[in-house]
Design a protein around this motif. Sequence first.
Motif, mmCIF file in Angstrom:
data_model
loop_
_atom_site.group_PDB
_atom_site.id
_atom_site.type_symbol
_atom_site.label_atom_id
_atom_site.label_comp_id
_atom_site.label_asym_id
_atom_site.label_seq_id
_atom_site.Cartn_x
_atom_site.Cartn_y
_atom_site.Cartn_z
ATOM 1 N N SER A 162 0.832 -1.205 0.000
ATOM 2 C CA SER A 162 0.000 0.000 0.000
ATOM 3 C C SER A 162 0.863 1.250 0.000
ATOM 4 O O SER A 162 1.869 1.325 0.712
ATOM 5 N N PHE A 163 0.463 2.226 -0.822
ATOM 6 C CA PHE A 163 0.922 3.610 -0.698
ATOM 7 C C PHE A 163 -0.121 4.521 -1.322
ATOM 8 O O PHE A 163 -1.048 4.071 -1.988
ATOM 9 N N CYS A 348 -9.285 1.073 3.262
ATOM 10 C CA CYS A 348 -8.403 1.887 2.423
ATOM 11 C C CYS A 348 -9.124 3.203 2.135
ATOM 12 O O CYS A 348 -10.248 3.197 1.629
ATOM 13 N N MET A 349 -8.478 4.332 2.451
ATOM 14 C CA MET A 349 -9.103 5.634 2.241
ATOM 15 C C MET A 349 -8.008 6.677 2.041
ATOM 16 O O MET A 349 -6.819 6.369 2.156
ATOM 17 N N VAL A 383 -6.431 0.698 9.124
ATOM 18 C CA VAL A 383 -6.824 1.731 8.167
ATOM 19 C C VAL A 383 -5.556 2.240 7.489
ATOM 20 O O VAL A 383 -4.609 2.663 8.171
ATOM 21 N N VAL A 384 -5.512 2.174 6.158
ATOM 22 C CA VAL A 384 -4.379 2.714 5.398
ATOM 23 C C VAL A 384 -4.847 3.961 4.654
ATOM 24 O O VAL A 384 -5.910 3.967 4.031
ATOM 25 N N CYS A 385 -4.061 5.036 4.746
ATOM 26 C CA CYS A 385 -4.434 6.344 4.221
ATOM 27 C C CYS A 385 -3.275 6.937 3.427
ATOM 28 O O CYS A 385 -2.161 6.422 3.434
ATOM 29 N N GLY A 386 -3.543 8.073 2.814
ATOM 30 C CA GLY A 386 -2.526 8.900 2.189
ATOM 31 C C GLY A 386 -2.680 10.329 2.678
ATOM 32 O O GLY A 386 -2.726 10.597 3.860
ATOM 33 N N HIS A 387 -2.783 11.273 1.720
ATOM 34 C CA HIS A 387 -3.095 12.690 1.961
ATOM 35 C C HIS A 387 -1.954 13.458 2.602
ATOM 36 O O HIS A 387 -1.595 14.534 2.130
ATOM 37 N N GLU A 388 -1.395 12.959 3.701
ATOM 38 C CA GLU A 388 -0.175 13.518 4.266
ATOM 39 C C GLU A 388 1.004 12.782 3.618
ATOM 40 O O GLU A 388 1.009 11.544 3.561
ATOM 41 N N HIS A 389 2.004 13.523 3.165
ATOM 42 C CA HIS A 389 3.025 12.936 2.301
ATOM 43 C C HIS A 389 4.222 12.444 3.110
ATOM 44 O O HIS A 389 5.362 12.878 2.907
ATOM 45 N N HIS A 390 3.960 11.523 4.009
ATOM 46 C CA HIS A 390 4.998 10.939 4.834
ATOM 47 C C HIS A 390 4.480 9.608 5.362
ATOM 48 O O HIS A 390 3.381 9.172 4.995
ATOM 49 N N TYR A 391 5.279 8.981 6.237
ATOM 50 C CA TYR A 391 4.847 7.743 6.882
ATOM 51 C C TYR A 391 4.759 7.944 8.388
ATOM 52 O O TYR A 391 5.687 8.458 9.019
ATOM 53 N N VAL A 428 -0.550 6.179 7.958
ATOM 54 C CA VAL A 428 -0.458 7.198 6.920
ATOM 55 C C VAL A 428 0.699 6.791 6.012
ATOM 56 O O VAL A 428 1.857 6.753 6.446
ATOM 57 N N ILE A 429 0.380 6.472 4.742
ATOM 58 C CA ILE A 429 1.393 5.961 3.810
ATOM 59 C C ILE A 429 1.316 6.825 2.549
ATOM 60 O O ILE A 429 0.844 6.401 1.496
ATOM 61 N N GLY A 430 1.759 8.072 2.671
ATOM 62 C CA GLY A 430 1.591 9.039 1.590
ATOM 63 C C GLY A 430 2.865 9.374 0.860
ATOM 64 O O GLY A 430 2.975 10.467 0.291
ATOM 65 N N GLY A 431 3.841 8.449 0.859
ATOM 66 C CA GLY A 431 5.119 8.701 0.192
ATOM 67 C C GLY A 431 5.246 8.013 -1.139
ATOM 68 O O GLY A 431 6.315 7.516 -1.494
ATOM 69 N N GLY A 432 4.162 8.014 -1.944
ATOM 70 C CA GLY A 432 4.180 7.296 -3.220
ATOM 71 C C GLY A 432 4.991 7.962 -4.314
ATOM 72 O O GLY A 432 5.260 7.337 -5.340
ATOM 73 N N GLY A 433 5.389 9.230 -4.137
ATOM 74 C CA GLY A 433 6.220 9.850 -5.170
ATOM 75 C C GLY A 433 6.033 11.327 -5.361
ATOM 76 O O GLY A 433 6.705 11.941 -6.197
ATOM 77 N N THR A 434 5.123 11.956 -4.625
ATOM 78 C CA THR A 434 4.876 13.375 -4.812
ATOM 79 C C THR A 434 6.128 14.206 -4.526
ATOM 80 O O THR A 434 6.949 13.853 -3.672
ATOM 81 N N SER A 435 6.243 15.334 -5.229
ATOM 82 C CA SER A 435 7.391 16.228 -5.055
ATOM 83 C C SER A 435 7.238 17.150 -3.852
ATOM 84 O O SER A 435 8.097 18.005 -3.621
ATOM 85 N N ALA A 436 6.152 16.999 -3.086
ATOM 86 C CA ALA A 436 5.908 17.847 -1.912
ATOM 87 C C ALA A 436 5.796 16.991 -0.663
ATOM 88 O O ALA A 436 4.727 16.891 -0.050
#
Length: 532
Positions: A162-163, A348-349, A383-391, A428-436
């Motif tokens: 998951s990411f 997953c959300m 619960v696995v999430c994104g939105h915040e760009h870190h772990y 929080v698993i939001g490190g999929g590749g964003t530049s921010a």
Amino acid sequence: MTGQDTGFNLELSRRKLLVAAGVAGAAVAATPLIGTAVAQTPPSSRRSPDPVATPPVAGPHLQFGADASSEMVVSWHTLQSVRNARVLLRRLSGKLERVAEAKEISYTDAKSSQVVYACHAKIDQLQADSAYLYSASHDGAEPEFGTFRTSPRGRAQFTFTSFGDQGTPTLGKKYLPPEGVTLPNPPFVNDNLGSPAAGDTTLGVERLQPLFHLFNGDLCYANLADDRVRTWWDFWDNNSRSARKRPWMPSAGNHENELGNGPIGYQAYQTYFSVPEAPGQTDVTRGLWYAFTAGSVRVLSIANDDVAYQDGGNSYVRGYSFGAQKAWLEKELSAARGNPDVDWIVVCMHQVAISTVDKFNGADLGIREEWVPLFDKFGVDLVVCGHEHHYERSHPIRGQEANATLTPVAAATTTDVIDTSKGTVHMVIGGGGTSAPSNALFFDPPQCRVITSVGAPHPVTGKRPPVYVKEQASWSAVRNAAHSYGFAAFTVDPGPDRGGLTMIRVTYYDVTGPNGQLAPFETFTLRRPRRD
């Protein structure tokens, strides 16, 4: 893979499948499991006299049906309507199983007026825990090949990953220099918050070869791009390297909300993906929430813009389902927890109930109001999430404080072995590749900024500013400040004994370079009693 599926010659398998696709109509018709669409089409008519005018099979990718052990969808897309879209399916042993007709759907991108077509071939009655080879094609196009494995049925070991928050590693627009500066040849830059790491994470997932991947929203940020259609194309060019071999099961994030693409902005997302159907959906909400079962794991994907206060998309759509999604979620959670064959409930959300970074999105009170009480009531495990760009991850949480932010209450504080029957772990698993990335913004000690409401729309931008209330984050367990990019892998171990313990071993991997180089950041174990 099982023993009979290992060591097969993929190139030979492809040749056999091509031969099967091109045999004479009468010979194909003699095979009982093969559909008439190909059987009645002479081979000579399956090649276009003008390949320039024929769209190729673009971005082949997979999605599970509601029963991951027997249902799969093979999808691809084009910029023209096509004829005789189909998938040829066979077992690796050599047997041609069937030809599945693909259904074509489309949307018109409101920004470019470009019509995009997607083909979805739904295949059922597959064998559990089995490997298949397929080719996706339409008239005149060269077939694209892939493989997939169905889920085991019942309690068995498998791994999923998951990411979220990926973007693309491609360049989409020319650099706009500051006022007063002139460049003779402005370079191209990325226009969808992507980075080179957006390609590295895909290959990192492929190193582990999971059964499936959960994609926690903000897939490609097409709503920010100059050319939204090209950005989706770039997204699939990157991720089809994995998604043609294993299902990438998405949740809709705020950046899937594209202005003008359908009444609430999600029509592109709804066209590219074909996920399991869910009761209570309309043409507007089709595909925005769904569930599937893999082994003893019930996965529910939900769409948080329906309840989140934050104004994060191209349009403000809070409340768009008028309670239909919440009613579905409560019913699904109740059924899952009452099913003796389901040990684990995974949600997953995208937007989050927890976050300990400053000057970023923050947690959202709407999720704590609407979803978290349901997670508590029915004992959601993960619960696995994104939105915040870190772990980061929480302690198992159960219950809420009676304050303005409904602060979650930690049910335990050990970080290596966690009993999820006592509380839900949020990751929080939001490190999929964003530049921010946001991993450099952690509060020390941990605190959380919670969006409790929004203000009036800005007169120029129309955006509603968030209203934040800060809380102490005693629920915070582990955070990764050192690395921006990575993903989590979850290995389900059903355990040997009826009524005993089942476990999920979790490893979060930092993605450290090209070709998906990996370095484990942490490993921990979730456990709970089996439901049998």
